[in-house]
Design an enzyme around this catalytic site. Sequence first.
Site, short mmCIF file in Angstrom:
data_model
loop_
_atom_site.label_atom_id
_atom_site.label_comp_id
_atom_site.label_asym_id
_atom_site.label_seq_id
_atom_site.Cartn_x
_atom_site.Cartn_y
_atom_site.Cartn_z
N GLY A 123 13.34 -8.66 -13.23
CA GLY A 123 12.86 -7.70 -14.22
C GLY A 123 11.81 -6.80 -13.60
O GLY A 123 11.34 -7.04 -12.48
N SER A 124 11.47 -5.75 -14.33
CA SER A 124 10.46 -4.83 -13.82
C SER A 124 9.73 -4.17 -14.98
O SER A 124 10.26 -4.07 -16.09
CB SER A 124 11.09 -3.75 -12.93
OG SER A 124 11.98 -2.95 -13.68
N GLN A 160 6.13 -1.19 -15.64
CA GLN A 160 5.59 0.06 -15.12
C GLN A 160 4.96 -0.12 -13.74
O GLN A 160 5.15 0.70 -12.85
CB GLN A 160 4.55 0.62 -16.10
CG GLN A 160 4.11 2.04 -15.75
CD GLN A 160 3.13 2.58 -16.77
OE1 GLN A 160 2.62 1.84 -17.60
NE2 GLN A 160 2.84 3.87 -16.70
N PHE A 161 4.21 -1.22 -13.57
CA PHE A 161 3.52 -1.44 -12.29
C PHE A 161 3.81 -2.83 -11.72
O PHE A 161 3.03 -3.34 -10.92
CB PHE A 161 2.01 -1.27 -12.47
CG PHE A 161 1.60 0.08 -12.95
CD1 PHE A 161 1.93 1.22 -12.23
CD2 PHE A 161 0.90 0.23 -14.13
CE1 PHE A 161 1.56 2.48 -12.68
CE2 PHE A 161 0.53 1.48 -14.59
CZ PHE A 161 0.86 2.61 -13.87
N ILE A 207 7.08 -5.81 -10.53
CA ILE A 207 8.47 -6.21 -10.33
C ILE A 207 8.49 -7.73 -10.20
O ILE A 207 7.65 -8.32 -9.50
CB ILE A 207 9.07 -5.58 -9.06
CG1 ILE A 207 9.13 -4.05 -9.19
CG2 ILE A 207 10.46 -6.13 -8.77
CD1 ILE A 207 9.59 -3.34 -7.93
N VAL A 208 9.44 -8.38 -10.87
CA VAL A 208 9.57 -9.84 -10.80
C VAL A 208 10.86 -10.17 -10.06
O VAL A 208 11.94 -9.68 -10.41
CB VAL A 208 9.58 -10.47 -12.21
CG1 VAL A 208 9.69 -11.99 -12.10
CG2 VAL A 208 8.32 -10.09 -12.98
N LYS A 255 5.92 -12.37 -9.05
CA LYS A 255 5.57 -11.13 -9.77
C LYS A 255 4.72 -10.26 -8.86
O LYS A 255 3.57 -10.60 -8.56
CB LYS A 255 4.83 -11.46 -11.07
CG LYS A 255 4.44 -10.24 -11.89
CD LYS A 255 3.71 -10.66 -13.18
CE LYS A 255 3.32 -9.46 -14.01
NZ LYS A 255 2.60 -9.86 -15.25
N ASP A 263 0.11 -9.21 -26.55
CA ASP A 263 1.41 -8.57 -26.30
C ASP A 263 2.55 -9.52 -26.66
O ASP A 263 3.54 -9.62 -25.93
CB ASP A 263 1.52 -8.11 -24.85
CG ASP A 263 2.60 -7.03 -24.66
OD1 ASP A 263 3.00 -6.41 -25.66
OD2 ASP A 263 3.03 -6.82 -23.52
#
Length: 448
Positions: free
Chosen positions: A20-21, A23-24, A26-27, A42, A139
């Site tokens: 996954g990714s 805005q700042f 990437i996993v 991450k 969140d």
Amino acid sequence: MSTFRQEDVEDHYEMGEELGSGQFAIVRKCQQKGTGMEYAAKFIKKRRLPSSRRGVSREEIEREVSILREIRHPNIITLHDVFENKTDVVLILELVSGGELFDFLAEKESLTEDEATQFLKQILDGVHYLHSKRIAHFDLKPENIMLLDKHAASPRIKLIDFGIAHRIEAGSEFKNIFGTPEFVAPEIVNYEPLGLEADMWSIGVITYILLSGASPFLGETKQETLTNISAVNYDFDEEYFSSTSELAKDFIRRLLVKDPKRRMTIAQSLEHSWIKVRRREDGARKPERRRLRAARLREYSLKSHSSMPRNTSYASFERFSRVLEDVAAAEQGLRELQRGRRQCRERVCALRAAAEQREARCRDGSAGLGRDLRRLRTELGRTEALRTRAQEEARAALLGAGGLKRRLCRLENRYDALAAQVAAEVQFVRDLVRALEQERLQAECGVR
């Protein structure tokens, strides 16, 4: 300042596919060399300059790492290790490979409230643990509620992504604009003080979607969504909630409350009858309704993944939050100026009071000086009078002395005259005596 391992993460882990990714960040899936254990790496892009908007600040990364290092709970993702290089901080996290909860539930043919509450109870347990440590996630949303293994008989929930989580410190006010618009609480939209209560609002939204497949506040635009949230503009549409129990609706109502202080807490939510009662009379519900609800959840899940790129709404909301952060900084600067103005005013008042006191003391001193001056003038007058009198007496004495001197001169002259007269008379007498002596001698001689 947190210290991270200053080593190349790929010396210790074999990197795999991207999971996954954002805005700042990437996993990527990774495997530890030597043990073969699988984790999620991450990669968080660091902000190079304090003034830059690209990347994540050091403070934010350290806060996320600090929180992850502190928490250990079956329903929360676990941090394994942290690496750092020139451009990224790499978090080695527990691999949660079961996918999102909503995707899992959307695949089911039917969904009962009992099944929903079993998963919701795990979410509440995880949040209860966080709140017991005064940590707010801020969140909570479907894509951050994952399953450890969806093939397990009783899949375990995992809460992920603590990028904007905060510790809520007692006695300190915290404000910010962040999160995903569809799930944020009114106090976030209105830029009001934030606390643990914001998570409870998000749980209310998640529960609403879980039971209906519809989002309570979602509008045509982000602004409309935020307006709906601020006005708490939602209802239980009969089309979506015809088979939903009143207890479930009451649970949602107690969470979607605008005033955070009146909102149900995590402890109260765990004690709510809808969560505590495990068995329900499912016979009163129509199976096709339950299938329809699952289908709508499937529609919501597909729409949330396909309607726009991942995290686009968050990126826009974050840009908006940056503007509000600048506004907040300006407001803070204004408050500091006002505080400085008040302090200056207080100092001026203090100086004025000191000046008035000094003036009063001066007036009192002046009055005393006036009295002393008058006294001195009186004494001076007396002294002048005495001096004048002394001068007059001195002049009189001088005049008297001059008269005495003249009298003395006259007396001296008279004395000299008398002395001369006496001297002449004495000489006459002497001459007379001498003559008489001679006559006597002559007389004696004649007798013989």
